[in-house]
Design an enzyme around this catalytic site. Structure first.
Site, PDB file in Angstrom:
ATOM      1  N   GLY A 205       0.788  -1.227   0.000  1.00  0.00           N
ATOM      2  CA  GLY A 205       0.000   0.000   0.000  1.00  0.00           C
ATOM      3  C   GLY A 205       0.814   1.268   0.000  1.00  0.00           C
ATOM      4  O   GLY A 205       1.926   1.299  -0.520  1.00  0.00           O
ATOM      5  N   GLN A 230      -5.651  -7.647  -7.209  1.00  0.00           N
ATOM      6  CA  GLN A 230      -5.424  -7.345  -5.792  1.00  0.00           C
ATOM      7  C   GLN A 230      -4.144  -6.556  -5.598  1.00  0.00           C
ATOM      8  O   GLN A 230      -3.065  -6.994  -6.018  1.00  0.00           O
ATOM      9  CB  GLN A 230      -5.357  -8.640  -4.979  1.00  0.00           C
ATOM     10  N   LEU A 231      -4.253  -5.448  -4.936  1.00  0.00           N
ATOM     11  CA  LEU A 231      -3.153  -4.498  -4.792  1.00  0.00           C
ATOM     12  C   LEU A 231      -1.893  -5.152  -4.217  1.00  0.00           C
ATOM     13  O   LEU A 231      -1.918  -5.703  -3.116  1.00  0.00           O
ATOM     14  CB  LEU A 231      -3.601  -3.344  -3.878  1.00  0.00           C
ATOM     15  N   ASP A 232      -0.786  -5.061  -4.959  1.00  0.00           N
ATOM     16  CA  ASP A 232       0.540  -5.513  -4.482  1.00  0.00           C
ATOM     17  C   ASP A 232       0.588  -7.006  -4.176  1.00  0.00           C
ATOM     18  O   ASP A 232       1.427  -7.464  -3.397  1.00  0.00           O
ATOM     19  CB  ASP A 232       0.975  -4.712  -3.235  1.00  0.00           C
ATOM     20  N   GLN A 233      -0.338  -7.784  -4.778  1.00  0.00           N
ATOM     21  CA  GLN A 233      -0.401  -9.219  -4.493  1.00  0.00           C
ATOM     22  C   GLN A 233       0.007 -10.067  -5.700  1.00  0.00           C
ATOM     23  O   GLN A 233       0.000 -11.289  -5.617  1.00  0.00           O
ATOM     24  CB  GLN A 233      -1.835  -9.626  -4.101  1.00  0.00           C
TER      25      GLN A 233
END
Lengths: 288, 288, 288, 288
Positions: A205, A230-233
Site C-alpha cells: 500500500g 489485488q493491490l501488491d499481491q
C-alpha cells in the site's frame, strides 16, 4: 549470437517423461540451432513443466508459420502444451505510465536509448507533466493524462486506453501512484509490470518508506511484480534489498530506495522483454 | 526426488547442433526420467559444449554398465564426447587438510553432520593438533602430520598420501597453510579445492588480510578454487565479498573474513559433491 | 586496545546543545581515554539524544563507584540523563534457549569458544534433548525442559526461571519454537533476543519459509529482534536477506535461511554484548 | 536540518586525550549546535586522530572568519591540528571528464539535477563529442577536447586546465580513458576522483572486464579512488561487487559493471561533496 535471427519457444504443460527429447529433436530436425535451454518442473510426478528455448533461425527449413503448425501437430498436441514462439527481430512495444517521480521511468528510457532494452516505446503517459521535456528529449511521445481524484479514474483510464490502443504489448508502471481498475488490469493479464517500493509482502500500500521507517527495519527493498486485481499481491518477478541504519531518515530511505527501484525494475523489464518470465499461478519462473 | 536413485550425466564435447536432442532422446528411450538439465556453450559455432543432466534411475531398462556402454556407442562416439555417469547413492569421499585455523574445517564437518553435504569423510589431516578432539567428536579419523619447515614437505606429503591412499575422491584444503608440491597436486587434477582468504586475483600469497588492510580496500573477499601447480591461479569455483571500513583493524578483517571463507568454501564443496562444477581450461562452469 | 580495562558509558536524554562537550570534558578531567564515541539524535530540536562511549580506565583518577557518583552529580543530573557505565572485564552472562533446530545455538557456542563472543554461558535450555551432548562438549551446562503442549508452558517457564535464576543477564532464543508468556518476557525487558526466520514484518508467526515459498518471493531473510509481549513485533536489531529462485524448494529455503539466521543472530548478539544496541521505543539504535 | 546553515569542521592531528572535549567545548561555547560527530584514531597511543563535525551556525556568536581564528588560537594550536571549516551553503564546484562511455557522467548529472548532489558543475569535458547534446540538455557547459594519441596529451591537458581554470574545486573522471600526467594530477591532490571498473587491486590498467573474463572470476567490481601519480594505486573511497557466472560474456560483464560503476561513483562523489572522506596516506577514512 545475432539477435535479429533469434527465436524463442516457450512451453508449459503437464510434466511427463520425454518432453525435452521431443522438443529438441523437433527443432534439430528442422535446422534450428538451440543456443539456450531452461526447464523447470514443479514436480516430476504430475507437476507442471515449463521450458524456454532460444534458437537461431537461419538454418530452419520452414517459414515461421509452417514451423509453428508443424510444432503444434508433431509435438505440442501430444503433450497438451500451452506454447508460443516469438522472434526477437519483432521488438515488444512497451508503454510507460508514471506519476510525479521520474527516476524509474528515466532509468528505463536511458537503458533503452543505450540499447540495453530491445523494445519500442510507443508512449509515455503521466498524470503529472514534469517528465514531458525529458521524455521528448528521448524522442518518445509523451501524454499528460491528469487524474486528480478517484472520480476521474474512469475517464483517465479511458483516455489511456485510447492512447495505448493496440500500440503496446505490455505496460510498465514506473512509480504510477494510482490504483488501476480491475477492468483495466484484466485487459493486460501478466502484461503490466509494477515497481513497488518495499520488499513485498511487507509494507503493502501507500508510503512504504514511511512504514519501513516507523517499523525500524534494518533493510529496505523494492519489488517488481505483475499487476493483478489485488493491490501488491501479483506474481513477483524480482526483488532486492539494501541495508539502512537508525541514522537514516525517511528521505534517506527514499533516496536509497530509488536506486533499488531503478535496478529491480530495469532487471524485471529486461527479463520480461526477453521472455524469461513465465507465470505459474501467483508465482513466476524466471529463466535468467 | 529420491537422492538414492539419482544419477548424473556430465558431458563435454565440441559444440554442434543436435547434441541435446540426441542425449535426451537416448535417456528417454531407456526409461530415465530427467529432473535437471543444464548446458553451456562457449560459442555455438565451433565452441566447446558442456552439459549436465540429473535423472531418476528406477525406470531405466538397463543396468548401469550396460547403459553406459550403450550411451558411448549410440551417442557419445558420434559427438566425440568426454563424459561420465555417476550415481548419487555412491557418496564421494572427501579428505580434509588444515593447519591451525579450524573454522573452515569445522564448518564442513558441521554441515556434513547435519546432512547438508552428502560425502563420506575418510580422514582429517592437520599439521597442528588443535582440531584432534573436535574431529573425533564428529566420529572422523584425525591424523596429525607435522610440517614445521619446507624441508619436511616431502616427508609430510608422503605420509599424507599414505593416509589418503585410495580412500579419497577429492581433497579440501580448509585453510591448509602449506604449499603442496607439484607432484602432489598432479595426483588430484581438479580434485583439490582450496579456500583462499581474498577475492582473487587480488592478494595472492601470504597474509591476504594484512595485504588488504594495507591497501585500504573497502571490501574483503574469499575465493574457492581448484588447486593447480601455480599458487592461487587455479580455476575459481566461487567467490564472495563483504564491506569493511577504515575502523576495521586487521583482526576485524580476519573475523569478518572467516564468515566469508566458511560460506564460500561450503558452497563450493557442495557444488563439487553434486558434480555441478565442470572445468574448462582455467575457468569453471558451475551449473548451480 | 585492552578489553580488560575497557569501560563503556551509555546515555539517553533530551537533546540540547552542550551534551557532548560536558560528557567528554568530564571523562578527560578524570583521566579516561576515550577510544570510541557515537551519538544519535532523533531531532536536534526537542528530540531524544543517545550516546555511547568507550574509554580506557587505567588513567582514571577515581574508583568506578566514585566516578559514577561524580558523573551523576556533575553531568547527568543537569541533562536529565538516563545512563549507565559498564566494564568489559565483567562479561555478560547469556542463557540460550532452543528447540529442535540447533544450528543457531551451535553458531553461538562455536563463536564463544573461539573467543569472538565475550560472554559467560551459565546454561543452555532446550525443550528437545538433541543438543545435550553437543552443549556438554562445549563445557556448558545443558538442561532439558520439555514443553509438549501449551498447557505445560507455565510449568516449563517456572522451571526455566529456576535454572536461569540470577545467573543470566540476557537470554537468546536460538530458534526456540515456543511463545513465551507476557510474564516471562516482562522479567527481561530488552534482554531477550530472538532470531526470526524471515525479513520482518513479512511472514510473522509460524513456518515463515513455507509462507515465503507460497508467496513466491525472490529474497528470503532473517531478523534478530528484542522480544516484547507482541509476537515478532519487538525492536529489530539486525536483518539480512539472500536471493532465491523458482527452483528452490521449501527445504532449499530452509537450508539457505539457516546460514542467514546464524549470521544475523551472531551479529546481533555480539552488538548486544558490546552494548552497541540502544532501544528507543520500538526501534533500535545500533552503534556498530 | 537546514543545509543552508550547515557548517563542517574537519580535523587531523596526533592522537592524545582531550581532543574531543576541547573541540566540542569550543563549539558549544560559541553557540554552534553539533548535529553530527565522527572520529577515528589509527592508534590511541601515538596514532593519528581524525574528526568530522557538522554543526548549525544560526546560534554562533562570531562571524566565520573570527570563529576560525578563535578555533586556531584556542584549540587547534595546542593540539597541532591540521583542520578546516567549510559551509554547505557554498557548493563545491565539480568538473567532469569523460571519454566515449557516458553512463557514469550521466548518472552524476542526473543525480545533480534531482538535487541529490549539492554541487555546481562549471564544465563537462570529453575527448569524444557524443555527450555534447546530453550535457547541454542539463544546462551544463560542454567542451570537446580531443586527444587521439599520447603525443596530444600535453596540449589536451593544457586546454583542459584553461577550461577548468579556477572554476573547479574537484574533478571527477567519469570513465575518462586517458592517463593524466603527473603534473596535472599534482595540481589537484586528493581532488580527482576516478571510477575504475574492477575491484582494485585486481585488474589494474586497461580493459579490466576482459581481464576478469579471462581469469574466470565469479564476482566483478568497481572502485572509486583518488587519483595519484601511480595508475590505479590511489586511496580507495568506495568499492562494490556483483556476482557473475560462466554464462556471462564480456559484454554482460560490461553491462552489469556499468550499474556498479554508476552506484559506486555516485556514492563516492556524494561523500566527497559532503566532506566525509579524509585521506590518510594511501587510505581513506570515510565518515559515511
Amino acid at each position: 549470437m545475432n539477435p535479429e535471427t533469434l527465436a524463442r519457444l516457450l512451453i508449459r504443460c503437464p510434466d511427463r517423461p520425454g518432453i525435452v527429447a521431443a522438443v529438441t529433436a523437433f527443432l534439430f530436425r528442422h535446422g534450428a540451432n538451440i543456443t539456450e535451454l531452461d526447464q523447470h518442473s514443479t514436480d516430476p510426478s504430475g507437476g507442471r513443466f515449463f521450458m524456454r528455448l532460444e534458437f537461431q533461425t537461419p538454418g530452419v527449413d520452414l517459414a515461421p508459420a509452417e514451423l509453428e503448425r508443424a510444432f503444434q501437430r508433431e509435438v505440442a498436441a501430444g503433450f497438451a502444451m500451452d506454447w508460443r514462439m516469438s522472434y526477437a527481430a519483432r521488438r515488444p512495444r512497451m508503454a510507460i505510465l508514471l506519476s510525479a517521480h521520474d527516476h524509474a521511468a528515466l532509468e528505463l528510457l536511458w537503458r533503452w536509448q543505450r540499447g540495453e532494452l530491445r523494445v519500442d516505446i510507443p508512449c509515455v503517459i503521466a498524470n503529472h507533466d514534469r517528465l514531458a521535456a525529458a521524455a521528448r528529449a528521448f524522442g518518445v511521445p509523451f501524454h499528460h493524462v491528469p487524474q486528480e481524484s478517484p472520480e476521474q479514474r474512469a475517464q483517465a483510464e479511458g483516455r489511456m486506453l485510447e492512447i495505448i490502443g493496440e500500440r503496446a504489448d505490455f505496460i510498465v508502471l514506473a512509480r504510477y501512484m494510482r490504483i488501476l481498475s480491475a477492468d483495466f488490469v484484466a485487459r493486460f493479464p501478466s502484461r503490466i509490470i509494477n515497481i513497488h517500493h518495499s520488499f513485498l509482502p511487507a509494507f503493502v500500500g501507500a508510503d512504504p518508506y514511511r512504514q519501513a521507517y516507523e517499523r525500524g527495519v534494518k533493510i529496505i527493498g523494492a519489488t517488481a511484480h505483475y499487476v493483478t486485481e489485488q493491490l501488491d499481491q501479483g506474481p513477483i518477478i524480482d526483488q532486492d534489498t539494501a541495508r539502512v541504519s537508525h541514522s537514516d531518515e525517511i528521505d534517506d530511505l527514499r533516496r536509497l530506495g530509488r536506486d533499488l527501484e531503478r535496478q529491480v525494475l530495469a532487471r524485471a523489464v529486461r527479463w520480461h522483454v526477453e521472455e524469461r518470465v513465465l507465470v505459474d499461478g501467483n508465482k513466476t519462473i524466471v529463466f535468467s
